[in-house]
Design an enzyme around this catalytic site. Structure first.
Site, PDB file in Angstrom:
ATOM      1  N   THR A 145      39.705   6.194  41.630  1.00 34.01           N
ATOM      2  CA  THR A 145      38.583   5.260  41.794  1.00 34.01           C
ATOM      3  C   THR A 145      39.043   3.965  42.448  1.00 34.01           C
ATOM      4  OG1 THR A 145      36.941   3.935  40.605  1.00 34.01           O
ATOM      5  CG2 THR A 145      38.949   4.427  39.404  1.00 34.01           C
ATOM      6  N   SER A 187      37.135  -1.220  32.824  1.00 31.78           N
ATOM      7  CA  SER A 187      36.555  -0.471  31.699  1.00 31.78           C
ATOM      8  C   SER A 187      37.614   0.510  31.199  1.00 31.78           C
ATOM      9  CB  SER A 187      35.310   0.320  32.147  1.00 31.78           C
ATOM     10  OG  SER A 187      35.701   1.423  32.959  1.00 31.78           O
ATOM     11  N   TYR A 189      37.227   3.687  31.057  1.00 32.35           N
ATOM     12  CA  TYR A 189      37.260   4.768  32.053  1.00 32.35           C
ATOM     13  C   TYR A 189      38.175   4.403  33.222  1.00 32.35           C
ATOM     14  CZ  TYR A 189      36.089   6.538  36.598  1.00 32.35           C
ATOM     15  OH  TYR A 189      36.213   7.002  37.882  1.00 32.35           O
ATOM     16  N   HIS A 190      37.963   3.210  33.812  1.00 32.55           N
ATOM     17  CA  HIS A 190      38.795   2.819  34.963  1.00 32.55           C
ATOM     18  C   HIS A 190      40.267   2.733  34.549  1.00 32.55           C
ATOM     19  CE1 HIS A 190      34.828   1.378  36.595  1.00 32.55           C
ATOM     20  NE2 HIS A 190      35.344   1.868  37.698  1.00 32.55           N
ATOM     21  N   LYS A 193      42.180   5.945  34.892  1.00 31.17           N
ATOM     22  CA  LYS A 193      42.575   6.276  36.278  1.00 31.17           C
ATOM     23  C   LYS A 193      43.827   5.481  36.668  1.00 31.17           C
ATOM     24  CE  LYS A 193      38.905   8.916  37.404  1.00 31.17           C
ATOM     25  NZ  LYS A 193      38.824  10.195  38.072  1.00 31.17           N
ATOM     26  N   VAL A 219      29.540   6.679  44.609  1.00 31.62           N
ATOM     27  CA  VAL A 219      28.911   7.715  45.421  1.00 31.62           C
ATOM     28  C   VAL A 219      27.391   7.543  45.349  1.00 31.62           C
ATOM     29  CG1 VAL A 219      28.697  10.193  45.801  1.00 31.62           C
ATOM     30  CG2 VAL A 219      30.831   9.259  44.904  1.00 31.62           C
TER      31      VAL A 219
HETATM   32  N1  USQ Z   1      24.847  -2.367  38.166  1.00 33.84           N
HETATM   33  C1  USQ Z   1      23.656  -3.088  38.242  1.00 33.84           C
HETATM   34  N2  USQ Z   1      22.520  -2.488  37.815  1.00 33.84           N
HETATM   35  C2  USQ Z   1      22.469  -1.204  37.348  1.00 33.84           C
HETATM   36  C3  USQ Z   1      23.683  -0.463  37.296  1.00 33.84           C
HETATM   37  C4  USQ Z   1      24.842  -1.080  37.706  1.00 33.84           C
HETATM   38  O1  USQ Z   1      23.628  -4.253  38.662  1.00 33.84           O
HETATM   39  O2  USQ Z   1      21.385  -0.729  36.984  1.00 33.84           O
HETATM   40  C5  USQ Z   1      26.101  -2.987  38.620  1.00 33.84           C
HETATM   41  C6  USQ Z   1      27.214  -2.931  37.592  1.00 33.84           C
HETATM   42  O3  USQ Z   1      27.173  -4.032  36.701  1.00 33.84           O
HETATM   43  C7  USQ Z   1      28.438  -2.935  38.496  1.00 33.84           C
HETATM   44  C8  USQ Z   1      27.977  -2.219  39.743  1.00 33.84           C
HETATM   45  O4  USQ Z   1      26.559  -2.228  39.713  1.00 33.84           O
HETATM   46  O5  USQ Z   1      28.769  -4.237  38.860  1.00 33.84           O
HETATM   47  C9  USQ Z   1      28.456  -0.794  39.876  1.00 33.84           C
HETATM   48  O6  USQ Z   1      28.092  -0.043  38.733  1.00 33.84           O
HETATM   49  P1  USQ Z   1      27.994   1.552  38.803  1.00 33.84           P
HETATM   50  O7  USQ Z   1      27.501   2.043  37.479  1.00 33.84           O
HETATM   51  O8  USQ Z   1      27.252   1.963  40.015  1.00 33.84           O
HETATM   52  O9  USQ Z   1      29.524   1.978  39.084  1.00 33.84           O
HETATM   53  P2  USQ Z   1      30.825   2.046  38.145  1.00 33.84           P
HETATM   54  O10 USQ Z   1      30.530   1.856  36.718  1.00 33.84           O
HETATM   55  O11 USQ Z   1      31.835   1.122  38.743  1.00 33.84           O
HETATM   56  O12 USQ Z   1      31.337   3.541  38.308  1.00 33.84           O
HETATM   57  C10 USQ Z   1      30.995   4.380  39.393  1.00 33.84           C
HETATM   58  C11 USQ Z   1      31.301   5.814  38.967  1.00 33.84           C
HETATM   59  C12 USQ Z   1      32.812   5.962  38.732  1.00 33.84           C
HETATM   60  C13 USQ Z   1      33.560   5.530  39.965  1.00 33.84           C
HETATM   61  C14 USQ Z   1      33.184   4.105  40.355  1.00 33.84           C
HETATM   62  C15 USQ Z   1      33.776   3.674  41.677  1.00 33.84           C
HETATM   63  O13 USQ Z   1      30.575   6.179  37.804  1.00 33.84           O
HETATM   64  O14 USQ Z   1      33.106   7.310  38.399  1.00 33.84           O
HETATM   65  O15 USQ Z   1      34.955   5.582  39.744  1.00 33.84           O
HETATM   66  O16 USQ Z   1      31.742   4.040  40.533  1.00 33.84           O
HETATM   67  S1  USQ Z   1      34.036   1.942  41.744  1.00 33.84           S
HETATM   68  O17 USQ Z   1      32.819   1.255  41.331  1.00 33.84           O
HETATM   69  O18 USQ Z   1      34.383   1.611  43.122  1.00 33.84           O
HETATM   70  O19 USQ Z   1      35.118   1.621  40.807  1.00 33.84           O
END
Ligand code: USQ
Length: 409
Positions: A145, A187, A189-190, A193, A219
């Site tokens: 990730t 988190s 989860y992170h 990784k 994604v």
């Molecule tokens: N967010 C909002 N509103 C929402 C949902 C999320 O503002 O309704 C914000 C969160 O606070 C965060 C961002 O959007 O700042 C991203 O949240 P997300 O749930 O889209 O992504 P994340 O929890 O980081 O995890 C997802 C995947 C994970 C992958 C990661 C890549 O579930 O498996 O590893 O994206 S990354 O984000 O680049 O680390």
């Protein structure tokens, strides 16, 4: 090539298995099917009506003439079964997506934290140990990730895994080195990784395992050319507060007339990639393995960066949806910039699918078609990163569904 897709029943795993099968590879899915059990635990279902593992594989056979076997193994607990399956099937390559991938799910409770660490770290380690024990020279491609880096680029682009450093030695000389980019998980989860990265570095160094780690962004999208071939092949679309990711969630919310849930100011900048590119990147990585004895090959698997509030504004302008700035359940920087290098995939021939209005429309249409399947109680993100945040969330009034017209509006 004989390719095993570990976690091949999941959101990225299923279209990956189909794509590799369509490319002529011999594909087997190894999966414990736990993701379907978690849907039951959370009392939610994918927005799209996914079929059973048997039905979707039968449909693929009907359409492509190619069979994808399913082997039920829990990597974290069934070590002996994993080892004997490896010896029998003898894969040339393994794509490892068999990890609990939702940050909010990993933060729900001590049980969820422990499950995520036990499952992800033990599963990955069992796989590495089994590869050494069986002596198989299979290429391991792991879905990591972007979150291993944290999301602050201090103004410089985040390199692909390794950071050049210059260390001052006694006597004024300098030593030049490349180190793993410092981990900064946001988190549990992170964090798993990040731990995986250390396991990979060790096994590549000590045992000469050939390992590629793909640091993927968020994604978006749901379908690929293969999942579109028949309704029974449809991919998952998670919209709930635990597994739904931001862009797909905002599109689903716009489709049903729910205010767009922007956490805090929406100043979080994140890396994104479309599901079709995600699958294509895995194919490209499989075609470009490291040699035995090489260090772990690390790619940044993303195509563009966006700020959450810009995405919300774009969707609001497209659809007329309202934006609700809600309490952020996470402990994360309210505002950040993010610049990421992704040269390696571009050089291998990736042609990025960027966020064009056409594709957003396609996802909106998927969401509109299945909106009767949305349970609005599961939309808010309620998994809080700390007790203090949990209390603030409990005091907050939730956004309400705006009543909109019938089908087809
Ligand atoms: N967010 C909002 N509103 C929402 C949902 C999320 O503002 O309704 C914000 C969160 O606070 C965060 C961002 O959007 O700042 C991203 O949240 P997300 O749930 O889209 O992504 P994340 O929890 O980081 O995890 C997802 C995947 C994970 C992958 C990661 C890549 O579930 O498996 O590893 O994206 S990354 O984000 O680049 O680390």
């Amino acid at each position: 090539m004989r390719v095993a897709v570990l976690g091949g029943d999941g959101f990225v795993g299923w279209p990956t298995a189909l794509h590799l099968s369509a490319q002529g590879h011999d594909v087997v899915i190894v999966d414990s099917l736990v993701r379907r059990q978690i849907d039951g635990e959370l009392d939610v279902q994918s927005l799209t009506p996914i079929t059973s593992p048997k039905e979707r594989r039968d449909a693929w056979k009907e359409i492509s003439g190619r069979w994808i076997e399913l082997v039920r193994i829990d990597l974290a607990t069934d070590y002996d079964q994993l080892r004997s399956w490896l010896l029998t099937w003898r894969p040339d390559a393994l794509v490892h997506l068999a990890e609990q991938r939702a940050a909010p799910y990993s933060m729900k409770s001590p049980r969820h934290k422990r499950y995520t660490v036990d499952n992800n770290v033990n599963g990955t380690h069992n796989l590495l140990a089994a590869l050494v024990e069986t002596g198989l020279d299979a290429h391991l491609v792991h879905l990591g990730t972007m979150g291993v880096y944290g999301y602050s680029s201090v103004g410089a682009p985040i390199p692909e895994g390794y950071l050049p450093v210059s260390i001052e030695l006694p006597g004024g000389r300098r030593a030049e080195q490349e180190i793993l980019y410092p981990s900064n998980p946001g988190s549990i989860y992170h964090m798993t990784k990040c731990l995986d990265q250390i396991l990979f570095a060790y096994y590549a160094k000590n045992d000469g395992l050939r390992i590629t780690d793909l640091h993927q962004g968020i994604v978006w999208g749901t379908n690929t050319p293969e999942t579109l071939a028949d309704e029974r092949l449809v991919n998952r679309f998670d919209y709930d507060g635990d597994y739904g990711t931001v862009l797909n969630r905002l599109l689903m919310q716009a489709a049903i007339g729910y205010p767009l849930t922007v956490h805090g100011t929406g100043g979080q900048t994140r890396a994104f990639i479309h599901i079709t590119d995600s699958v294509r990147c895995i194919e490209l990585a499989l075609g470009s393995p490291p040699a035995g004895g090489d260090r772990v090959k690390i790619f940044n698997q993303m195509t563009e960066t966006h700020r959450v509030r810009d995405l919300a504004t774009l969707i609001a302008e497209m659809t007329g949806a309202e934006i609700a700035n809600v309490t952020n359940p996470r402990k994360e920087a309210a505002e950040n910039d993010l610049v990421v290098e992704n040269q390696q995939f571009l050089e291998l021939g990736l042609e990025p699918t960027t966020l064009s209005a056409g594709l957003l429309d396609e996802i909106l249409n998927v969401a509109k078609r299945y909106r009767h399947r949305v349970d609005t109680r599961h939309i808010p993100c309620v998994s809080a990163w700390t007790e203090e945040i949990a209390q603030a969330l409990a005091r907050e009034r939730r956004p309400q569904l705006k009543v909109i017209g019938g089908e087809g509006d």
